[in-house]
Design a protein around this motif. Structure first.
Motif, PDB file in Angstrom:
ATOM      1  N   ARG A   1       0.821  -1.215   0.000  1.00 12.97           N
ATOM      2  CA  ARG A   1       0.000   0.000   0.000  1.00 12.97           C
ATOM      3  C   ARG A   1       0.857   1.269   0.000  1.00 12.97           C
ATOM      4  N   GLY A   2       2.162   1.095   0.101  1.00 17.15           N
ATOM      5  CA  GLY A   2       3.057   2.244   0.124  1.00 17.15           C
ATOM      6  C   GLY A   2       3.074   2.965   1.454  1.00 17.15           C
ATOM      7  N   GLU A   3       2.718   2.274   2.530  1.00 18.01           N
ATOM      8  CA  GLU A   3       2.640   2.893   3.850  1.00 18.01           C
ATOM      9  C   GLU A   3       3.816   2.462   4.721  1.00 18.01           C
ATOM     10  N   ALA A   4       4.081   3.254   5.744  1.00 20.25           N
ATOM     11  CA  ALA A   4       5.127   2.926   6.706  1.00 20.25           C
ATOM     12  C   ALA A   4       4.568   2.019   7.796  1.00 20.25           C
ATOM     13  N   LEU A   5       5.430   1.222   8.387  1.00 18.20           N
ATOM     14  CA  LEU A   5       5.006   0.351   9.476  1.00 18.20           C
ATOM     15  C   LEU A   5       4.718   1.164  10.730  1.00 18.20           C
ATOM     16  N   SER A   6       3.722   0.741  11.478  1.00 18.20           N
ATOM     17  CA  SER A   6       3.412   1.363  12.752  1.00 18.20           C
ATOM     18  C   SER A   6       4.341   0.810  13.841  1.00 18.20           C
ATOM     19  N   LYS A   7       4.362   1.475  14.970  1.00 13.94           N
ATOM     20  CA  LYS A   7       5.138   0.965  16.100  1.00 13.94           C
ATOM     21  C   LYS A   7       4.628  -0.407  16.525  1.00 13.94           C
ATOM     22  N   ARG A   8       3.328  -0.617  16.521  1.00 20.43           N
ATOM     23  CA  ARG A   8       2.778  -1.910  16.894  1.00 20.43           C
ATOM     24  C   ARG A   8       3.248  -2.999  15.929  1.00 20.43           C
ATOM     25  N   GLN A   9       3.290  -2.718  14.648  1.00 20.11           N
ATOM     26  CA  GLN A   9       3.780  -3.709  13.694  1.00 20.11           C
ATOM     27  C   GLN A   9       5.245  -4.054  13.962  1.00 20.11           C
ATOM     28  N   GLN A  10       6.038  -3.052  14.294  1.00 22.94           N
ATOM     29  CA  GLN A  10       7.432  -3.316  14.626  1.00 22.94           C
ATOM     30  C   GLN A  10       7.542  -4.156  15.901  1.00 22.94           C
ATOM     31  N   THR A  11       6.641  -3.926  16.835  1.00 23.33           N
ATOM     32  CA  THR A  11       6.605  -4.750  18.041  1.00 23.33           C
ATOM     33  C   THR A  11       6.276  -6.198  17.696  1.00 23.33           C
ATOM     34  N   MET A  12       5.288  -6.405  16.847  1.00 24.59           N
ATOM     35  CA  MET A  12       4.865  -7.756  16.502  1.00 24.59           C
ATOM     36  C   MET A  12       5.957  -8.511  15.748  1.00 24.59           C
ATOM     37  N   ILE A  13       6.731  -7.808  14.917  1.00 27.02           N
ATOM     38  CA  ILE A  13       7.856  -8.438  14.231  1.00 27.02           C
ATOM     39  C   ILE A  13       8.816  -9.041  15.250  1.00 27.02           C
ATOM     40  N   ARG A  14       9.115  -8.267  16.280  1.00 32.07           N
ATOM     41  CA  ARG A  14      10.056  -8.720  17.309  1.00 32.07           C
ATOM     42  C   ARG A  14       9.458  -9.814  18.188  1.00 32.07           C
ATOM     43  N   LEU A  15       8.178  -9.691  18.486  1.00 32.79           N
ATOM     44  CA  LEU A  15       7.524 -10.719  19.291  1.00 32.79           C
ATOM     45  C   LEU A  15       7.443 -12.042  18.535  1.00 32.79           C
ATOM     46  N   ALA A  16       7.151 -11.970  17.247  1.00 33.05           N
ATOM     47  CA  ALA A  16       6.964 -13.196  16.457  1.00 33.05           C
ATOM     48  C   ALA A  16       8.246 -14.005  16.352  1.00 33.05           C
ATOM     49  N   VAL A  17       9.386 -13.355  16.158  1.00 35.19           N
ATOM     50  CA  VAL A  17      10.638 -14.113  16.059  1.00 35.19           C
ATOM     51  C   VAL A  17      11.004 -14.712  17.410  1.00 35.19           C
ATOM     52  N   ASN A  18      10.741 -13.982  18.486  1.00 41.12           N
ATOM     53  CA  ASN A  18      10.994 -14.517  19.817  1.00 41.12           C
ATOM     54  C   ASN A  18      10.128 -15.749  20.081  1.00 41.12           C
ATOM     55  N   HIS A  19       8.844 -15.629  19.731  1.00 40.50           N
ATOM     56  CA  HIS A  19       7.889 -16.707  19.992  1.00 40.50           C
ATOM     57  C   HIS A  19       8.215 -17.962  19.198  1.00 40.50           C
ATOM     58  N   ILE A  20       8.473 -17.826  17.902  1.00 39.59           N
ATOM     59  CA  ILE A  20       8.736 -19.009  17.082  1.00 39.59           C
ATOM     60  C   ILE A  20      10.047 -19.661  17.482  1.00 39.59           C
ATOM     61  N   THR A  21      11.063 -18.871  17.814  1.00 42.71           N
ATOM     62  CA  THR A  21      12.363 -19.444  18.162  1.00 42.71           C
ATOM     63  C   THR A  21      12.268 -20.294  19.417  1.00 42.71           C
ATOM     64  N   HIS A  22      11.650 -19.772  20.461  1.00 42.43           N
ATOM     65  CA  HIS A  22      11.578 -20.517  21.711  1.00 42.43           C
ATOM     66  C   HIS A  22      10.552 -21.649  21.646  1.00 42.43           C
ATOM     67  N   THR A  23       9.484 -21.459  20.874  1.00 41.73           N
ATOM     68  CA  THR A  23       8.528 -22.557  20.684  1.00 41.73           C
ATOM     69  C   THR A  23       9.187 -23.728  19.974  1.00 41.73           C
ATOM     70  N   VAL A  24       9.929 -23.437  18.913  1.00 42.97           N
ATOM     71  CA  VAL A  24      10.597 -24.502  18.160  1.00 42.97           C
ATOM     72  C   VAL A  24      11.655 -25.191  19.019  1.00 42.97           C
ATOM     73  N   ALA A  25      12.368 -24.448  19.840  1.00 40.96           N
ATOM     74  CA  ALA A  25      13.342 -25.083  20.739  1.00 40.96           C
ATOM     75  C   ALA A  25      12.644 -26.056  21.686  1.00 40.96           C
ATOM     76  N   ASP A  26      11.487 -25.660  22.214  1.00 36.00           N
ATOM     77  CA  ASP A  26      10.726 -26.553  23.097  1.00 36.00           C
ATOM     78  C   ASP A  26      10.222 -27.781  22.340  1.00 36.00           C
ATOM     79  N   VAL A  27       9.733 -27.566  21.125  1.00 37.59           N
ATOM     80  CA  VAL A  27       9.245 -28.680  20.313  1.00 37.59           C
ATOM     81  C   VAL A  27      10.381 -29.650  20.008  1.00 37.59           C
TER      82      VAL A  27
END
Length: 365
Positions: free
Chosen positions: A274-300
């Motif tokens: 859409r040609g828009e900039a990311l919001s602060k919340r989107q930047q937060t979710m990017i960081r949360l998602a990598v943290n979540h998948i990394t530690h979930t996969v380690a547990d799995v």
């Protein structure tokens, strides 16, 4: 693995396949592909070979961001003809870059230079110093740069004795009193490139979040597929109630984390389209998602290792996934600093803060 690097045929395939150019700006001959396409490439590579996927993500990231953010003279030297450079190293600002005429004098010792054994150039973070003191920006924080130097100017260590990711060759290295022209460095927190599109508004840390997350997805899927193959080979001998329940729960945990991750990056890509900039919340979710998948996969992977009994204990795919995923949890991109920042932003406790690299910091002014 004993050599602490990828074997020659795998290294050659990574370079000859043009995978390293996927995120290089189109203006420099790269593909500048959308985030989800890069996600798929890293996931697939990592599914088949975790260390190869790790070296791919490290070198593709640095090779792309150098092309996006370095000065024109450096870019002309690196991308102006001939083979594409292969760049990797360590972006943590543990070096010192003393301001001198025309550039910097760089000295430092960096640990965990992922993929650096396969490079033509090293990519290293440093705090800018002037007259022997850290140079501060308008926000009062030290100015940090990332430098690119030829590998012949780097002294490499031989200390890669680790639990996992052994074939990535993430050795320590040093640079001593080396002149680096200003064009061969860029601000570590930059999030704009005149050579490419909105992809580069992610900055080094945002692009790294996608690559590391995609790597984890590849390892998680491989571990669960290996568990299914083990169960089918064992038949009813593996089908205890506990085994079946834990296998089902591991699959659900993996799918939930990878689904959240995919949703997060689909939202990012749609925003870019859409040609828009990311919001602060989107930047937060990017960081949360990598943290979540990394530690979930380690547990799995830990659960798959336990469920597989002696098969996981022996050398093989299950053991590799277990070791490699646990090594990945030590990376700064999934550190507690980032997770605490995401929690603060999600709870509405940081209305006047913004993401700067891996930290949530007060807005300047």
């Amino acid at each position: 693995m004993r050599e602490g690097r990828l074997v020659d045929p795998v290294e050659k395939e990574l370079v000859d396949s043009d995978l390293l150019s996927l995120w290089v700006p189109r203006s420099l001959g790269g593909a500048e592909c959308p985030p989800l396409e890069m996600y798929d490439v890293v996931e697939t590579t990592s599914y088949h070979d975790g260390p190869a996927g790790w070296v791919l993500l490290a070198t593709a990231l640095a090779t792309a961001t150098a092309g996006a953010y370095l000065g024109d003279d450096a870019v002309a030297g690196l991308y102006g003809g001939g083979p594409l450079p292969v760049i990797a190293g360590q972006g943590s600002p543990v070096g010192v870059a003393e301001v001198v005429e025309g550039g910097y004098r760089l000295t430092g010792a960096w640990s965990y230079g992922s993929g650096i054994k396969h490079t033509t150039h090293a990519y290293s973070g440093a705090v800018v110093h002037e007259n022997g003191r850290p140079q501060l920006g308008p926000d009062g924080r030290p100015n940090i740069i990332l430098t690119v130097v030829p590998r012949q100017d780097v002294r490499f260590g031989d200390n890669w004795d680790v639990l996992g990711l052994a074939a990535t060759g993430s050795i320590d290295y040093t640079i001593t009193d080396l002149f680096v022209p200003a064009q061969w460095a860029h601000p570590a927190r930059i999030r704009h490139s005149d050579r490419g599109g909105q992809l580069y508004s992610l900055g080094v840390i945002g692009m790294g979040c996608l690559l590391h997350a995609a790597w984890a997805v590849g390892l998680g899927r491989r571990a669960l597929d290996e568990l299914a193959a083990y169960a089918q080979h064992r038949g009813d001998r593996a089908a205890s109630e506990d085994f079946l329940q834990r296998a089902a729960w591991d699959e659900a945990a993996f799918r939930a984390a990878s689904g959240f991750l995919r949703q997060t990056w689909t939202d990012v890509q749609t925003t870019f389209e859409r040609g828009e900039a990311l919001s602060k919340r989107q930047q937060t979710m990017i960081r949360l998602a990598v943290n979540h998948i990394t530690h979930t996969v380690a547990d799995v992977c830990a659960d798959v290792y336990r469920l597989s009994g002696g098969v996981g204990l022996r050398a093989g795919a299950i053991q590799r996934c277990f070791r490699d995923t646990h090594a990945s949890t030590q990376h700064i991109i999934v550190s507690d600093v980032i997770l605490r920042g995401t929690g603060r932003e999600l709870l509405g406790l940081a209305p006047d803060h913004s993401w700067v690299h891996h930290e949530l910091v007060p807005d300047h002014g």
